[in-house]
Design an enzyme around this catalytic site. Structure first.
Site, PDB file in Angstrom:
ATOM      1  N   THR A  39       1.467   7.809 -11.394  1.00 50.32           N
ATOM      2  CA  THR A  39       1.418   6.832 -11.242  1.00 50.32           C
ATOM      3  C   THR A  39       1.009   5.508 -10.505  1.00 50.32           C
ATOM      4  O   THR A  39       1.098   4.214 -11.114  1.00 50.32           O
ATOM      5  CB  THR A  39       2.179   7.423  -9.099  1.00 50.32           C
ATOM      6  OG1 THR A  39       2.928   8.026  -9.531  1.00 50.32           O
ATOM      7  CG2 THR A  39       3.233   6.075  -8.621  1.00 50.32           C
ATOM      8  N   GLU A  42     -11.391  -0.246  -3.491  1.00 40.48           N
ATOM      9  CA  GLU A  42      -9.951  -1.411  -2.647  1.00 40.48           C
ATOM     10  C   GLU A  42      -8.984   0.248  -2.429  1.00 40.48           C
ATOM     11  O   GLU A  42      -8.730   0.358  -1.569  1.00 40.48           O
ATOM     12  CB  GLU A  42      -9.905  -1.774  -3.169  1.00 40.48           C
ATOM     13  CG  GLU A  42      -9.060  -2.982  -1.622  1.00 40.48           C
ATOM     14  CD  GLU A  42     -10.199  -3.255  -0.292  1.00 40.48           C
ATOM     15  OE1 GLU A  42     -11.018  -4.301  -0.978  1.00 40.48           O
ATOM     16  OE2 GLU A  42      -9.582  -3.115   0.609  1.00 40.48           O
ATOM     17  N   LYS A  76      -9.981   8.582   5.106  1.00 40.19           N
ATOM     18  CA  LYS A  76     -10.041   7.125   5.086  1.00 40.19           C
ATOM     19  C   LYS A  76     -10.959   6.520   6.381  1.00 40.19           C
ATOM     20  O   LYS A  76     -11.510   4.985   5.603  1.00 40.19           O
ATOM     21  CB  LYS A  76      -9.081   6.377   4.857  1.00 40.19           C
ATOM     22  CG  LYS A  76      -8.023   6.636   3.793  1.00 40.19           C
ATOM     23  CD  LYS A  76      -6.393   6.548   3.962  1.00 40.19           C
ATOM     24  CE  LYS A  76      -5.717   6.819   3.310  1.00 40.19           C
ATOM     25  NZ  LYS A  76      -4.001   7.185   3.139  1.00 40.19           N
ATOM     26  N   ILE A 114      -4.053  -3.410   1.437  1.00 38.53           N
ATOM     27  CA  ILE A 114      -4.884  -4.036   2.162  1.00 38.53           C
ATOM     28  C   ILE A 114      -6.677  -4.012   1.975  1.00 38.53           C
ATOM     29  O   ILE A 114      -6.569  -2.969   1.700  1.00 38.53           O
ATOM     30  CB  ILE A 114      -4.269  -3.322   3.737  1.00 38.53           C
ATOM     31  CG1 ILE A 114      -2.912  -3.188   3.832  1.00 38.53           C
ATOM     32  CG2 ILE A 114      -4.997  -3.969   4.625  1.00 38.53           C
ATOM     33  CD1 ILE A 114      -2.861  -2.130   5.017  1.00 38.53           C
TER      34      ILE A 114
HETATM   35  N1  HSE Z   1      -0.519   9.811   1.499  1.00 35.38           N
HETATM   36  C1  HSE Z   1      -1.113   8.868   1.685  1.00 35.38           C
HETATM   37  C2  HSE Z   1       0.350   7.985   2.220  1.00 35.38           C
HETATM   38  C3  HSE Z   1      -1.066   7.826   0.446  1.00 35.38           C
HETATM   39  O1  HSE Z   1       0.497   8.579   2.654  1.00 35.38           O
HETATM   40  O2  HSE Z   1      -0.117   7.045   3.279  1.00 35.38           O
HETATM   41  C4  HSE Z   1      -2.347   8.004   0.107  1.00 35.38           C
HETATM   42  O3  HSE Z   1      -3.411   8.703   0.442  1.00 35.38           O
END
Ligand code: HSE
Length: 437
Positions: free
Chosen positions: A15, A132, A208, A139
């Protein structure tokens, strides 16, 4: 500039990879006009026999099944890794670095687990690595932390950085659906995976916030030290009661620096309904960063998906290209620099202090509230308000309490005792409250 052409190779044409190839080809002129750089997509590798993608005009001779044909191609300057996963991605990236290729990746799992190893190889080989797209899709939060806030002592980061869980919680709140139904809708729409664990149990957000913490404070934040709790136990009742109390429940990733320690946690959090983060709905992401001297800053946008993530990936390609052309590679982030000596102690979840929402299902008879209040009191926990809600079963009711700021260890100990009471009929629900947002 004696060279303005940069050759790009892509590994992974899923994707995001498809989106990146489309931007590189369709915005070729725009990028050249704006930057003076000719970005040429030389080769795409995908383990499935690559077939043409809609809207991507590329000769079939540039497609291959074999990543090595990208990694070993002497003409390629930048390798873009978009296959995800850890082991293969790491191998490809390390090989590409050894071959002198600069790297763009959106692989948060890989960097949250092996950032140090990847960047130590990059440092040795004088290679730029940009990422990034790994946090919050489109973002530019990584650039903001690395560049925009370079002069700041970051004090806190509060992020809604998982779109799937934000979609589920928004559906539960707006349409009074229960968790399972909202999850099924998220799966139908393609937001949640068939196995939704990584999103709903908070692991994606934990990876993250690990990266954001490392960048914000210059430490190599260990992923395993992030306290992680997902949303799968949140019920429709909790959403309703939160609303009645003036709150919204969000899966929040929090990274705070106070009294010389850093605390990093991901869990469902009650936010005042008027706060900006409480109003981030659906699959959108938002990150609130507080720094000294900048104060509070808010970032909002699409945190995933082809378009948003390809915007971030191509921005990285452009940044690295500028570095190649000016002979100045993008520096290794200080958190993963071999000379880094910054060490800041972490505050374990047990030492954290927050307010809480506590929801219980209890037998409706005299003395029950006194027993529960007694246990809380014995643990120096102070009740801010208490409401007995409607009936749950034949002789059971919902009991909802807001608790003043308390130390997590004490709260957990009190809950353990409360859950053992005969009058308490189900495992209690504890949701942390952040009032200052
Ligand atoms: N699965 C993640 C989300 C996106 O729902 O934000 C990829 O990090």
């Amino acid at each position: 500039m004696n060279k303005s052409k940069i050759n790009v190779g892509l590994i992974g044409w899923g994707t995001v990879g498809t989106g990146v190839s489309r931007v590189l080809i369709n915005n070729f002129d725009l990028i050249r006009q704006r930057t003076g750089i000719i970005l040429e997509l030389q080769k795409i590798a995908d383990r499935n026999v690559p077939t043409m993608r809609k809207g991507v005009n590329i000769e079939s001779s540039r497609l291959t099944k074999y990543p090595d044909e990208v990694i070993n191609d002497p003409n390629i300057d930048i390798v873009v890794e978009l296959i995800g996963g850890v082991d293969d991605a790491k191998d490809y990236i390390l090989k590409a670095i050894t071959n002198g290729k600069h790297i763009v990746t959106a692989n948060k799992t890989l960097l949250a687990k092996h950032g140090q190893e990847i960047f130590s190889a990059a440092y040795k080989n004088n290679i730029s690595v940009c990422f990034e797209g790994s946090v919050a899709g489109g973002i530019p939060i990584i650039k903001a932390l690395r560049e925009g806030f370079a002069a700041n002592q970051i004090q806190a980061i509060y992020g809604i950085i998982n779109g799937t869980t934000n979609y589920i919680l928004t559906q539960m709140s707006d349409n009074v659906t229960d968790y399972q139904q909202a999850l099924a809708e998220a799966q139908e729409k393609g937001y949640a995976e068939k196995d939704p664990t990584a999103d709903v149990e908070g692991d994606d957000a934990a990876q993250k916030i690990t990266l954001l913490t490392s960048l914000a404070y210059g430490i190599d934040m260990p992923l395993e030290n992030v306290y992680t709790e997902g949303i799968s136990r949140i019920t429709q009742k909790d959403i309703q009661y939160a609303k009645e109390l003036g709150y919204v429940i969000k899966l929040l990733a929090i990274s705070k620096f106070s009294e010389g320690k850093i605390e990093v946690r991901v869990h469902p959090t009650m936010l005042p309904e008027r706060s900006m983060l409480a109003n981030v709905s659906g699959v959108f992401n938002a990150i609130y960063v507080v720094g000294d001297p900048v104060g509070g800053t808010m970032f909002y946008g699409q945190g995933a998906g082809q378009q948003a993530t390809s915007s971030a990936v191509v921005a990285d390609i452009i940044d690295i290209s500028k570095g190649i052309l000016n002979n100045s590679p993008i520096p290794v982030p200080s958190c993963w620099h071999p000379d880094n000596t910054v060490s800041i102690p972490l505050r374990a979840i047990n030492e954290c202090q927050t307010r809480y929402y506590l929801r219980l299902i209890v037998v409706d008879k005299p003395g029950v509230l006194a027993q529960i209040a007694g246990i809380l009191g014995q643990h120096q926990i102070s009740i801010a308000s208490v409401i007995q809600k409607e009936q749950h079963g034949l002789n059971t009711v919902y009991l909802v309490m807001l608790i003043h700021e308390a130390i997590e260890a004490k709260m957990q100990e009190a809950i353990r005792h409360i859950d053992e009471l005969e009058v308490v009929k189900d495992k209690s629900m504890l949701i942390r409250v952040e009032n200052d947002l």
